[in-house]
Design a protein around this motif. Structure first.
Motif, short mmCIF file in Angstrom:
data_model
loop_
_atom_site.label_atom_id
_atom_site.label_comp_id
_atom_site.label_asym_id
_atom_site.label_seq_id
_atom_site.Cartn_x
_atom_site.Cartn_y
_atom_site.Cartn_z
N GLU B 1 87.85 119.29 6.74
CA GLU B 1 86.75 118.31 6.69
C GLU B 1 87.11 117.11 7.56
O GLU B 1 88.19 116.56 7.43
CB GLU B 1 86.51 117.86 5.25
CG GLU B 1 85.41 116.82 5.11
CD GLU B 1 85.26 116.36 3.66
OE1 GLU B 1 84.43 116.93 2.96
OE2 GLU B 1 85.97 115.44 3.26
N ALA B 2 86.23 116.73 8.46
CA ALA B 2 86.49 115.60 9.34
C ALA B 2 86.45 114.32 8.52
O ALA B 2 85.67 114.18 7.58
CB ALA B 2 85.44 115.56 10.44
N GLY B 3 87.31 113.37 8.94
CA GLY B 3 87.34 112.08 8.25
C GLY B 3 86.35 111.11 8.84
O GLY B 3 85.48 111.48 9.63
N VAL B 4 86.49 109.85 8.47
CA VAL B 4 85.63 108.80 9.00
C VAL B 4 86.07 108.50 10.44
O VAL B 4 87.26 108.24 10.68
CB VAL B 4 85.74 107.52 8.13
CG1 VAL B 4 84.91 106.40 8.74
CG2 VAL B 4 85.30 107.82 6.70
N ALA B 5 85.12 108.52 11.35
CA ALA B 5 85.42 108.27 12.75
C ALA B 5 84.97 106.87 13.14
O ALA B 5 83.90 106.41 12.71
CB ALA B 5 84.72 109.30 13.63
N GLN B 6 85.81 106.20 13.94
CA GLN B 6 85.46 104.87 14.43
C GLN B 6 85.79 104.79 15.92
O GLN B 6 86.76 105.37 16.38
CB GLN B 6 86.24 103.78 13.70
CG GLN B 6 85.83 103.59 12.26
CD GLN B 6 86.51 102.37 11.64
OE1 GLN B 6 87.36 102.50 10.76
NE2 GLN B 6 86.12 101.19 12.10
N SER B 7 84.97 104.03 16.62
CA SER B 7 85.28 103.75 18.02
C SER B 7 84.71 102.40 18.41
O SER B 7 83.73 101.93 17.79
CB SER B 7 84.71 104.84 18.93
OG SER B 7 83.28 104.80 18.92
N TYR B 90 88.66 95.97 12.07
CA TYR B 90 87.41 96.24 11.38
C TYR B 90 87.45 97.70 10.90
O TYR B 90 87.53 98.63 11.69
CB TYR B 90 86.22 95.95 12.28
CG TYR B 90 86.09 94.46 12.51
CD1 TYR B 90 86.83 93.83 13.52
CD2 TYR B 90 85.31 93.67 11.67
CE1 TYR B 90 86.79 92.46 13.68
CE2 TYR B 90 85.25 92.29 11.84
CZ TYR B 90 86.00 91.70 12.84
OH TYR B 90 85.95 90.34 12.99
N LEU B 91 87.43 97.84 9.60
CA LEU B 91 87.54 99.15 8.96
C LEU B 91 86.19 99.61 8.45
O LEU B 91 85.44 98.83 7.86
CB LEU B 91 88.51 99.07 7.77
CG LEU B 91 89.97 98.77 8.08
CD1 LEU B 91 90.70 98.38 6.81
CD2 LEU B 91 90.63 99.96 8.73
N CYS B 92 85.92 100.87 8.66
CA CYS B 92 84.74 101.50 8.09
C CYS B 92 85.22 102.47 7.02
O CYS B 92 86.26 103.13 7.16
CB CYS B 92 83.96 102.24 9.16
SG CYS B 92 82.48 103.07 8.56
N ALA B 93 84.48 102.55 5.93
CA ALA B 93 84.80 103.48 4.86
C ALA B 93 83.52 104.12 4.36
O ALA B 93 82.42 103.57 4.55
CB ALA B 93 85.52 102.77 3.72
N PHE B 104 88.69 105.83 4.28
CA PHE B 104 88.71 104.85 5.37
C PHE B 104 88.95 105.50 6.72
O PHE B 104 89.71 106.47 6.85
CB PHE B 104 89.82 103.82 5.13
CG PHE B 104 89.50 102.82 4.06
CD1 PHE B 104 89.64 103.14 2.73
CD2 PHE B 104 89.05 101.55 4.40
CE1 PHE B 104 89.34 102.21 1.73
CE2 PHE B 104 88.75 100.62 3.41
CZ PHE B 104 88.89 100.96 2.08
N GLY B 105 88.32 104.93 7.73
CA GLY B 105 88.60 105.31 9.09
C GLY B 105 89.82 104.57 9.61
O GLY B 105 90.38 103.72 8.91
N PRO B 106 90.24 104.86 10.85
CA PRO B 106 91.45 104.25 11.40
C PRO B 106 91.29 102.79 11.80
O PRO B 106 92.27 102.09 12.02
CB PRO B 106 91.76 105.12 12.63
CG PRO B 106 90.42 105.63 13.04
CD PRO B 106 89.65 105.84 11.78
#
Lengths: 111, 113
Positions: B1-7, B90-93, B104-106
């Motif tokens: 399962e893919a996790g939270v992605a951030q860019s 800045y974290l996204c969850a 949480f994303g990276p």
């Protein structure tokens, strides 16, 4: 108001030694309590949580924590640490809708 | 399962410039959070979405920060104009509705010069 206090900003230990990371909280309502770990350049990962029931909670990677309502504490423990446990550890509570985090404790494990 | 992605993962801008961060939550997670983590501090919730509606934005500096989640999936956080004190991760969850576990994303590390 709700708050989480992590008095130790940094805890150095030697590999295979036991460790305790302290967390105290303040809240006027019942809370859920959490410990998260953050490895360098990564997001937070849940280690364990206390919602209700047994006050001793076991988590991943051999960590455990004990909820103490009278002392408003939720200290994290591990009987024998590894180099790979080097990371930042955050205690958090949830009383209403949102998570409130402490300032974190950096665990430094050396050989 | 893919996790939270951030860019992006890192961004350096000058003060008064604008910047935007993107987050794609775990599939099926209706709840999405943006946190600000200043160096030496714990994450602080900026905004929480349930699908595409805002649940809590009480700590979002609305004069310069905005966030949207138009289709109830991915989300964008914008800062316009940036200040020096916006330097942070800045974290996204995301989480399932009613769940206590947030994933949480990276994070995106923002440096404002």
């Amino acid at each position: 108001a709700q708050s989480v206090t992590q008095l130790d900003s940094q805890v150095p230990v030697f590999e295979e030694a036991p460790v305790e990371l302290r967390c105290n909280y303040s809240s006027s309502v019942s809370v859920y309590l959490f410990w998260y770990v953050q490895y360098p350049n990564q997001g937070l990962q849940l280690l364990l949580k206390y919602l209700s029931g047994s006050t001793l909670v076991k988590g991943i990677n051999g960590f455990e924590a004990e909820f103490n309502k009278s002392q408003t504490s939720f200290h994290l423990r591990k009987p024998s640490v590894h180099i790979s446990d080097t990371a930042e550890y955050f205690c958090a509570l949830r009383g209403f809708q949102k998570l409130v985090f402490g300032t974190g404790t950096r665990l430094l494990v050396s050989p | 399962e893919a996790g939270v992605a951030q860019s992006p993962r890192y961004k350096i801008i000058e003060k008064r410039q604008s910047v935007a961060f993107w987050c794609n939550p775990i599939s099926g997670h209706a709840t999405l959070y943006w946190y600000q983590q200043i160096l030496g501090q714990g994450p602080k919730l900026l905004i929480q979405f349930q699908n595409n509606g805002v649940v809590d934005d009480s700590q979002l500096p609305k004069d310069r920060f905005s966030a949207e989640r138009l289709k109830g999936v991915d989300s964008t956080l914008k800062i316009q104009p940036a200040k020096l004190e916006d330097s942070a991760v800045y974290l996204c969850a995301s989480s399932l509705p009613g769940s206590d576990e947030q994933f949480f994303g990276p994070g995106t590390r923002l440096t404002v010069l």
